[in-house]
Design an enzyme around this catalytic site. Structure first.
Site, mmCIF file in Angstrom:
data_model
loop_
_atom_site.group_PDB
_atom_site.id
_atom_site.type_symbol
_atom_site.label_atom_id
_atom_site.label_comp_id
_atom_site.label_asym_id
_atom_site.label_seq_id
_atom_site.Cartn_x
_atom_site.Cartn_y
_atom_site.Cartn_z
ATOM 1 N N ASN A 148 0.849 -1.189 0.000
ATOM 2 C CA ASN A 148 0.000 0.000 0.000
ATOM 3 C C ASN A 148 0.887 1.242 0.000
ATOM 4 O OD1 ASN A 148 -1.978 1.892 0.287
ATOM 5 N ND2 ASN A 148 -2.803 1.084 2.227
ATOM 6 N N ASN A 153 -5.634 6.549 -1.168
ATOM 7 C CA ASN A 153 -6.568 6.050 -2.185
ATOM 8 C C ASN A 153 -7.282 4.761 -1.755
ATOM 9 O OD1 ASN A 153 -4.756 3.947 -2.558
ATOM 10 N ND2 ASN A 153 -3.929 4.728 -4.479
ATOM 11 N N ASP A 154 -7.141 4.372 -0.492
ATOM 12 C CA ASP A 154 -7.765 3.112 -0.046
ATOM 13 C C ASP A 154 -9.280 3.142 -0.231
ATOM 14 O OD1 ASP A 154 -5.214 2.528 0.648
ATOM 15 O OD2 ASP A 154 -5.575 2.236 2.793
ATOM 16 N N GLY A 173 -6.028 -2.362 0.333
ATOM 17 C CA GLY A 173 -5.415 -1.044 0.086
ATOM 18 C C GLY A 173 -4.145 -1.050 -0.741
ATOM 19 N N ASP A 175 -1.689 -1.035 -3.941
ATOM 20 C CA ASP A 175 -1.898 -0.191 -5.118
ATOM 21 C C ASP A 175 -0.658 -0.115 -6.004
ATOM 22 O OD1 ASP A 175 -0.242 1.471 -3.597
ATOM 23 O OD2 ASP A 175 -1.957 2.513 -2.692
ATOM 24 N N ASP A 340 -7.031 -14.636 -18.953
ATOM 25 C CA ASP A 340 -7.788 -15.416 -17.977
ATOM 26 C C ASP A 340 -8.668 -16.448 -18.705
ATOM 27 O OD1 ASP A 340 -8.635 -15.732 -15.211
ATOM 28 O OD2 ASP A 340 -10.561 -14.904 -15.837
ATOM 29 N N GLU A 369 -4.459 -18.883 -19.883
ATOM 30 C CA GLU A 369 -4.697 -19.769 -18.742
ATOM 31 C C GLU A 369 -5.627 -20.896 -19.199
ATOM 32 O OE1 GLU A 369 -6.751 -19.906 -14.308
ATOM 33 O OE2 GLU A 369 -7.620 -18.756 -15.944
#
Ligand code: CA
Length: 626
Positions: A148, A153-154, A173, A175, A340, A369
Site C-alpha cells: 500500500n 486512495n484506499d 489497500g 496499489d 484469464d 490460462e
C-alpha cells in the site's frame, strides 16, 4: 480461475436478487447516460486499417455523425437494439498523421454531443517490442495484497467497497504506488518480468480486490491509482529491466459494468431465464464426443452471479475486446498479456484476437490460462497446436497445469516407477504433444491454488529442489509473490489465505520483509537460494535457450542437462534420504570432455575426474567447463 468459495457464493446470490432485472435497470439508467467513446483514443500508423468506435449517449443512435480529418473515413454507422449506442466503423489510411478531430453528433441540425478524438503518435519501437520468453522469470503479484504505497486512495468516492484489512475477502489497500516502491526488491530478487493480477476498475460491493469482475475496461481502479500511474509503473519497470504483463479477461465482466447496466443488445452477454452457472468443465471443448449441452454450459454459463458472461460470437463484442487489448499494449507499453480462462470464451474469438495482436506486434507474447490437467488438452490451446481438430489459438504460451500437478507431488513422494520425480519425467516425455513447450508457463503455484510450501508440508528441502527444477527445466518460470517468504497457506481455507498481505507493504506493519533485517533466517535462506539461481539463470544460455537432455529418474536421482552450442549445465536432483555417488559413465554423452563443474548454488568448484556426489534431498546446478 476459481474465484469464490461456497460461503462467498451465498453472499453473491443475495447480491443478485437485490438487483433489478436488466430491462428495469436499462430504463432507469438511460434517462441520463454518461457520454462515452471507446476506445477513447487511438494511434496513427497501426497495421490494421480499421477502427470501430463504441459511442454511448442518450438516444445517440438517432443522430447524424460528422467528422473531417485527412486519412480518416467514416465507413459505416451501426445502430443496435438500444438507441443509446452507436458503433462507428472508421477507416484509417496507412499514412494518416497523428492529430485530433472533432466527431459531431447532430440531431435536427443541432450538435447534441461532440467528442475530440485523438490519433496519437506511436512510441518509437512500439511495433517491434519484445514480449516475455524463456529468458524471463515472472513474478506474479496481487496488487491489493502486495504493498500500500498510498493509503489516501484506499477508499475513493463512488467506489462501493471500502477498505477493510481485517476481511480476508475485502480490499486491503495495496496499489500501483506500492508496486512502484518495491520494483527494486523484485529486480534484486532476480526477476525480469511482473504479472500483476487485474488493475482495472472493479466497482462491486464485495470481492472487488481480486480484480476479475471489471466494470470499466478502459480505466485503472482508482483505488489502485490512475491510468497515468500505470503508464509510469511500466516505464519505471522497464528502466529496472522488468517487463510488465497485464492480466486480461474476455470471458466476463463485472455485474456493475456500465454497459451491463444498459445493455447495447440482448446478445451482448449470455442471458438465461434463471441464473445459470458454467459447469467449469473445460474438457468439453476438446472432447470429440462432447454434447452441445455440456459445451454450451461451459461457454455460456456465468462464472459467478457477479460476472456476466460476454458473447464473443457477437462481432461487436469481439471487436470491442480486441481493440481494448491493443489499446492497453500501446497505451501502457506492455510486454505481455496473461489471458484469464482461455477455454471459456469462444475459441474462434481467441484465434481472431491472437492474429490481430501479433499482426501489430510480431514479437509480443501472450500466455493463456488453460486450466486442464492433462498434457494433450493443455497443448490444444497453444499456437500452431499439433493435437486436436486443427484449431489454432495463435497464443504462443500456455499455463502448464500438467507440470504444475507433477511438481506438486514430485519432491514429497518416495521415488518409484511413476511416483516422485518420475512425474516430472513423464510430463516432459509427452512434450511431443506441444507445438513449442519451451514457451510453456511453468509455476509451482499461483493466486488460485495451494501455496507450494503448503503442498510439500513446509519442507524447505523439497521447496529448494522444486525451485531448482522450475528454474532449470524447459519453459518460462512464474513465481508467486510470497514464495520467497515461505508463505504456506492452503487454498481450501479461502482465497484470502493464499493472497495474504506482503509483510511490510503497509505503513505500520510489525515486520518489513522487503528488507533482509525484517525476514526470518529461514526466509533469508530461501530468498538467497532463489536469488542465486535467478541471477545465474538470467545469463545462462543453456538454461534459457538450450536443448534439454534427460535421464530417466532412478534410485532417487534425476539428472538432466541443458545444452547450448558448447555450453552445458548439468542438474542433479537427489530426492532420496541418502547421499548418492553418480555413475559418471552413464552420463558420458553429455559430460563429453568437460573436466570441472561450478555449483551455482553452493559456489563450489568440483573436479569431474573425481566423480560427483550428491547430498541427500538436495539439488546441484552445475556449469560445466573444460
Ligand atoms: Ca492504497
Amino acid at each position: 480461475m476459481k474465484y469464490l468459495s461456497k460461503s462467498l457464493l451465498l453472499i453473491n446470490l443475495i447480491l443478485l436478487f437485490s438487483l433489478p432485472a436488466f430491462s428495469q435497470k436499462a430504463e432507469k439508467i438511460s434517462q441520463n447516460p454518461t457520454f462515452r467513446v471507446e476506445p477513447p483514443s487511438w494511434w496513427a500508423g497501426m497495421k490494421h486499417p480499421e477502427l470501430q468506435l463504441l459511442v454511448y449517449g442518450k438516444d445517440i443512435a438517432l443522430t447524424d455523425v460528422a467528422l473531417e480529418y485527412p486519412g480518416v473515413v467514416l465507413r459505416k454507422k451501426i445502430a443496435v437494439e438500444n438507441p443509446n449506442y452507436l458503433f462507428l466503423d472508421l477507416e484509417l489510411a496507412p499514412d494518416v498523421k497523428p492529430g485530433s478531430f472533432e466527431i459531431a453528433f447532430i440531431r435536427e441540425r443541432e450538435t447534441v454531443f461532440t467528442y475530440n478524438y485523438y490519433l496519437r503518435e506511436r512510441e518509437p519501437g512500439s511495433a517491434t517490442r519484445k514480449g516475455f520468453d524463456s529468458g524471463d522469470v515472472i513474478y506474479l503479484l496481487m496488487p491489493d495484497r502486495f504493498a500500500n504505497g498510498d493509503p489516501a486512495n484506499d477508499n475513493m468516492p463512488g467506489m462501493l467497497e471500502k477498505a477493510d484489512r481485517n476481511n480476508p475477502g475485502g480490499r486491503h489497500g495495496g496499489d500501483i504506488a506500492g508496486i512502484r516502491k518495491n520494483l527494486d526488491y523484485i529486480s534484486d530478487l532476480g526477476m525480469t518480468a511482473v504479472w500483476i493480477n487485474p488493475l482495472l476498475e472493479n466497482n462491486n460491493a464485495a470481492w472487488s480486490y481480486h480484480g476479475y469482475a471489471i466494470t470499466d475496461f478502459y480505466k485503472v481502479d482508482p483505488r489502485f491509482g490512475t491510468n497515468d500511474d500505470y503508464v509510469a509503473l511500466v516505464k519505471e519497470a522497464h528502466e529496472k529491466g522488468l517487463k510488465i504483463i497485464m492480466d486480461m479477461i474476455f470471458n466476463h465482466c463485472g455485474i456493475n459494468h456500465w454497459f451491463i447496466n444498459d445493455l447495447p443488445m440482448s446478445n451482448w452477454i449470455h442471458q438465461f431465464p434463471e441464473f445459470t452457472k458454467s459447469n467449469f468443465r473445460a474438457e468439453a471443448i476438446t472432447d470429440p464426443y462432447a454434447s452441445e449441452y455440456d459445451r454450451n454450459k461451459l461457454l455460456q454459463g456465468w462464472f459467478d452471479t457477479n460476472m456476466p458472461d460476454l458473447d464473443q460470437r457477437n462481432p461487436l463484442v469481439t471487436e470491442y475486446l480486441i481493440q481494448n487489448s491493443i489499446w492497453w499494449i500501446e497505451f501502457a507499453g506492455l510486454s505481455g498479456i496473461r489471458l484469464d480462462t482461455q477455454p471459456y470464451p469462444y475459441k474462434e474469438m481467441i484465434a481472431e484476437w491472437g492474429k490481430r495482436v501479433f499482426n501489430e506486434y510480431p514479437d509480443f507474447n501472450i500466455v493463456g490460462e488453460a486450466w486442464l490437467n492433462r498434457e494433450g488438452m493443455n497443448a490444444y490451446y497453444q499456437k500452431d497446436a499439433i493435437v486436436g481438430d486443427g484449431y489454432n489459438s495463435y497464443l504462443p504460451s500456455i499455463t502448464d497445469f500438467s507440470m504444475h500437478g507433477a511438481m506438486a507431488r514430485a519432491f514429497t513422494e518416495n521415488d518409484g516407477w511413476s511416483e516422485g520425480m518420475a512425474r516430472l519425467y513423464y510430463v516432459l516425455a509427452q512434450d511431443f504433444l506441444w507445438a513449442d513447450p519451451s514457451k510453456n508457463l511453468i509455476f509451482l503455484d499461483n493466486h488460485d491454488v495451494n501455496r507450494y510450501f503448503n503442498n510439500v508440508g513446509n519442507d524447505i528441502d523439497a521447496l529448494k529442489m522444486a525451485l531448482s527444477f522450475l528454474l532449470t527445466t524447459r519453459g518460462i518460470p512464474q513465481i508467486y509473490y510470497g514464495t520467497e517468504l515461505l508463505m504456506d497457506e492452503p487454498e481450501h481455507k479461502g482465497h484470502g489465505e493464499i493472497r495474504k498481505d506482503f509483510p511490510g507493504g503497509w505503513p505500520g506493519d510489525a515486520v518489513n520483509a522487503f528488507a533482509r533485517e525484517g525476514r526470518t533466517n529461514d526466509q533469508n535462506e530461501i530468498f538467497s537460494y532463489m536469488q542465486r539461481l535467478l541471477k545465474f539463470r538470467q545469463h545462462s544460455l543453456p538454461v534459457t535457450r538450450g536443448k534439454l537432455l534427460q535421464f530417466i529418474p532412478s534410485d532417487g536421482l534425476y539428472v538432466y542437462f541443458r545444452q547450448h552450442e558448447d555450453q552445458t549445465v548439468m542438474v542433479v536432483l537427489n530426492n532420496s534420504k541418502s547421499a548418492k555417488k553418480l555413475n559418471m559413465t552413464k552420463y558420458a554423452e553429455a559430460l563429453k570432455d568437460y573436466t570441472t563443474a561450478n555449483d551455482v548454488i553452493s559456489l563450489q568448484k568440483l573436479s569431474l575426474s573425481k566423480g560427483l556426489e550428491s547430498k541427500p534431498r538436495s539439488a546441484m546446478v552445475l556449469e560445466l567447463s573444460r
